[in-house]
Design an enzyme around this catalytic site. Sequence first.
Site, short mmCIF file in Angstrom:
data_model
loop_
_atom_site.label_atom_id
_atom_site.label_comp_id
_atom_site.label_asym_id
_atom_site.label_seq_id
_atom_site.Cartn_x
_atom_site.Cartn_y
_atom_site.Cartn_z
N LYS A 148 11.10 -47.49 27.03
CA LYS A 148 9.77 -46.98 27.37
C LYS A 148 9.09 -47.90 28.37
CE LYS A 148 9.23 -44.60 22.93
NZ LYS A 148 10.46 -45.15 22.28
N CYS A 167 9.02 -42.81 15.59
CA CYS A 167 10.07 -41.80 15.46
C CYS A 167 10.21 -41.47 13.97
CB CYS A 167 11.39 -42.27 16.08
SG CYS A 167 11.99 -43.85 15.46
#
Length: 438
Positions: free
Chosen positions: A265, A374
């Site tokens: 990311k 997640c």
Amino acid sequence: MSARSDGRDVIPTQEIAAKVLSLVEKEGISVKTAIARFAGKYDYKIRGSVHAYSIETLKRLNAIDYFLKNSAPKFDSLNLFVKNLLRVAVYEMKYKNVHPALATDSAVRIVKKRDSKFASLVNAILRKVEDMEIESNDSVESVALTLFHPEWFVSYTYELLGENEAKKLMEANLIAPPPYIRVNELKSSVESVVRYLEENEVVLSPTFIDEVFRVEGYEKHPASLEWHSKGKYVIQDLASCFVSCALNPSPDDTVVDLAAAPGMKTSHIAMLMGNEGKIIAVDNSPERIRRMRSKLRQLGVRNVEIRLGDGCNFNFVADKALVDAPCSSTGSYATQPNVKWTFDWRKFRATLSVQRKMLRNAVRSAHEVVYATCSIMFEENEANVGSIGAEVVRLDTPFSRGIREFRGKKFDSWDKVVRSFPHLHNCSGFFIAKLKGE
């Protein structure tokens, strides 16, 4: 290379898979890391076969162990390699449609090479398993065994999503989502990468993110192609990519990523900033930082300052902050099935505390914060955001919205946050929220 053609393997896939599973169990590492140790010297077809055996066995571990524990009361005390060789054999005979005699014969031959004293025991256990079946009914225990999830997860998702949606989620967790390609525009253009992949017989389809493509098919996995090693594209889940887009960084921003490793990311944020501005990438593990530094270098990232630190109390002032928090990974069961069997409620509660500390630190120190996990768990997601009391900014998305209420706790901003689900969106399960800083 197939695992078996006539009952004899030149390369014993089952043996390598048993070694991989033993290492995963002993050290708590990923299947990918374990395969690199044991199968790295083999070609990609053999590694692929070992990976498939290992992952597919882990997906069904509770049912496989149900068969084995009912056939061998002392199964848990067996040698670790023998236990995992038995698991691979049960996977073959019960879920891969290998004839039971062939699966048993293969396991016996392999164990004879290592320690012949276990051969008769392995043979006896597998002969018992051959005649066993799991009763299918609507009980939580039966659903857990037939859909291959822990009983707590069945009960939890029934409550969170309803029985029908929960079963669809569990069914989707048994199928790996398609790979997604994120073009790294720091080293190439979208047009060039798409052309390169299509020339290499990778079939792509666009997604709602311009630089991200879904892989529909391939001759060779795109991770094995040259441009991947050159950093011109990465393999990254679609929902994971959306996290950086939600942050919406500008070239003149100062951005802090409070749990940055392994850096996927971070590198996406750098690309969205055109390698301008400044990103401070924080992680508390020297080893993860080492790997992240190497990855960012490979991807051509130049605007990142890497810092060793604790995201809970790292002191900073920034325009934007990302809290991609450590979590239960309950949204990643399709790609990390071993996580299903290691969930611990005590560790879960400790993780919640870390997440909230990181989130509070970010909201105090940045003008805008994106919080992501997640995980499908309400406690890690809506409950954490609600506990902070910060204003939630509505995110536009083709994904789903949040959970309005769970176990008596309401979350009024449910329609401003984002959830992705494997059974609805063909990607990992993520929660993403954007908050205004103090």
